[in-house]
Every structure is written in structure tokens, then in C-alpha cells.
Design a protein around this motif. Structure first.
Motif, short mmCIF file in Angstrom:
data_model
loop_
_atom_site.label_atom_id
_atom_site.label_comp_id
_atom_site.label_asym_id
_atom_site.label_seq_id
_atom_site.Cartn_x
_atom_site.Cartn_y
_atom_site.Cartn_z
N LEU A 26 -17.97 29.04 67.31
CA LEU A 26 -18.05 28.19 66.12
C LEU A 26 -18.30 26.73 66.48
O LEU A 26 -19.08 26.04 65.84
CB LEU A 26 -16.76 28.29 65.30
N ASP A 27 -17.61 26.27 67.52
CA ASP A 27 -17.68 24.85 67.88
C ASP A 27 -18.96 24.45 68.60
O ASP A 27 -19.45 23.34 68.41
CB ASP A 27 -16.47 24.48 68.75
N PHE A 28 -19.49 25.33 69.43
CA PHE A 28 -20.57 24.92 70.32
C PHE A 28 -21.91 25.62 70.10
O PHE A 28 -22.82 25.45 70.90
CB PHE A 28 -20.14 25.10 71.79
N THR A 29 -22.01 26.41 69.04
CA THR A 29 -23.30 27.03 68.71
C THR A 29 -23.60 26.79 67.24
O THR A 29 -22.77 26.25 66.52
CB THR A 29 -23.27 28.56 68.97
N ASN A 30 -24.76 27.19 66.83
CA ASN A 30 -25.13 27.08 65.42
C ASN A 30 -24.72 28.31 64.62
O ASN A 30 -25.13 28.47 63.47
CB ASN A 30 -26.64 26.86 65.29
N LEU A 31 -23.93 29.19 65.21
CA LEU A 31 -23.49 30.40 64.51
C LEU A 31 -22.40 30.05 63.50
O LEU A 31 -21.50 29.26 63.79
CB LEU A 31 -22.95 31.42 65.51
N ASN A 32 -22.50 30.67 62.34
CA ASN A 32 -21.43 30.49 61.34
C ASN A 32 -20.50 31.70 61.39
O ASN A 32 -20.74 32.66 62.12
CB ASN A 32 -22.02 30.26 59.95
N ALA A 33 -19.43 31.65 60.63
CA ALA A 33 -18.40 32.70 60.70
C ALA A 33 -18.94 34.10 60.40
O ALA A 33 -18.60 35.05 61.14
CB ALA A 33 -17.25 32.35 59.76
N PRO A 34 -19.77 34.31 59.38
CA PRO A 34 -20.27 35.67 59.15
C PRO A 34 -21.11 36.21 60.32
O PRO A 34 -21.02 37.39 60.65
CB PRO A 34 -21.12 35.54 57.88
N LYS A 35 -21.89 35.36 60.94
CA LYS A 35 -22.69 35.80 62.08
C LYS A 35 -21.81 36.17 63.26
O LYS A 35 -22.06 37.14 63.97
CB LYS A 35 -23.70 34.72 62.48
N ILE A 36 -20.75 35.41 63.47
CA ILE A 36 -19.82 35.71 64.56
C ILE A 36 -19.08 37.01 64.26
O ILE A 36 -18.85 37.83 65.16
CB ILE A 36 -18.86 34.54 64.79
#
Length: 123
Positions: A26-36
Motif C-alpha cells: 500500500l505504501d510503496f506501490t500504486n496498488l490499492n486495497a482491492p488489488k492487494i
């Protein structure tokens, strides 16, 4: 009552490690919670299919089965078990049979919390 402190440490360390990985994503990529969420469930399923997640479950118990990769593990393990006993029908039904209790618990407890507290929508 026999309490195994080392088992608690293993469960906490593995479960916490999985959560740390999610927070770092979450902190260091452009991924949001649903993608993670999807990434973790898929990773748990893929690692289970490759036989790599079971040793982690054997080592950490609920520290590996409760977080999101554990849901993928549960789905794929159910598919593999049912496919071995039921054939192709097991491929379609195994994951749902294996994960049904967890899904039901999430829905029931979510509903109970919504009844007890006063949920408000975000604007």
C-alpha cells in the motif's frame, strides 16, 4: 490448559509478516486495497497449487490460514481434495464447500455488527 508460547510467536510472526507485506504494498506501490486483496488471495491459491503454502500452514497454523492468502489456500485445497475424490464435479464444488464456513461467518458477524452499531455511509 497447555499454552505453547513458541506456537503463539510463530502464529503472530507469520500473520504479522503477511500484514506487513500488505502495508508495504500500500505504501510503496500504486496498488490499492482491492488489488492487494486479489493479489493475496491469488498468491495463496497459486502457492497452494504448487505445494509451497502447506509447509507455511504446518509451521504457523492460523497465522497462515486466517489472512487473505489463507482464503486462496482454502479454496484451492478444497478443489484439489474434491477433484481427487469426485473428479470434474469436485473442481466446481470443492472450493465453495471448503470455504463455506468462513464466508458464512463473515456475513453473519458483519450483519450482527451492523445491527449493534450505527453504520453511516461515507460522503
Amino acid at each position: 490448559m497447555n499454552i505453547d508460547i513458541m506456537e503463539m510467536v510463530r502464529v503472530f510472526a507469520v500473520g504479522g509478516g503477511i500484514c506487513v507485506i500488505g502495508q508495504l504494498l500500500l505504501d510503496f506501490t500504486n496498488l490499492n486495497a482491492p488489488k492487494i486483496l486479489v493479489l493475496f488471495v491469488a498468491a495463496g491459491g497459486i502457492l497452494t497449487a504448487l505445494g509451497l503454502y502447506q509447509p507455511l500452514v504446518d509451521f504457523a497454523g492460523s497465522g497462515a490460514t486466517v489472512p487473505l492468502p489463507g482464503f486462496g489456500y482454502s479454496l484451492v485445497r478444497g478443489v484439489l481434495e474434491e477433484a481427487a475424490s469426485e473428479g470434474w464435479l469436485g473442481v466446481l464444488t470443492g472450493g465453495i464447500k471448503n470455504a463455506a464456513a468462513g464466508i458464512t461467518a463473515a456475513v453473519v458477524f458483519g450483519y450482527l455488527v451492523a445491527l449493534i452499531f450505527d453504520p453511516k455511509s461515507k460522503r
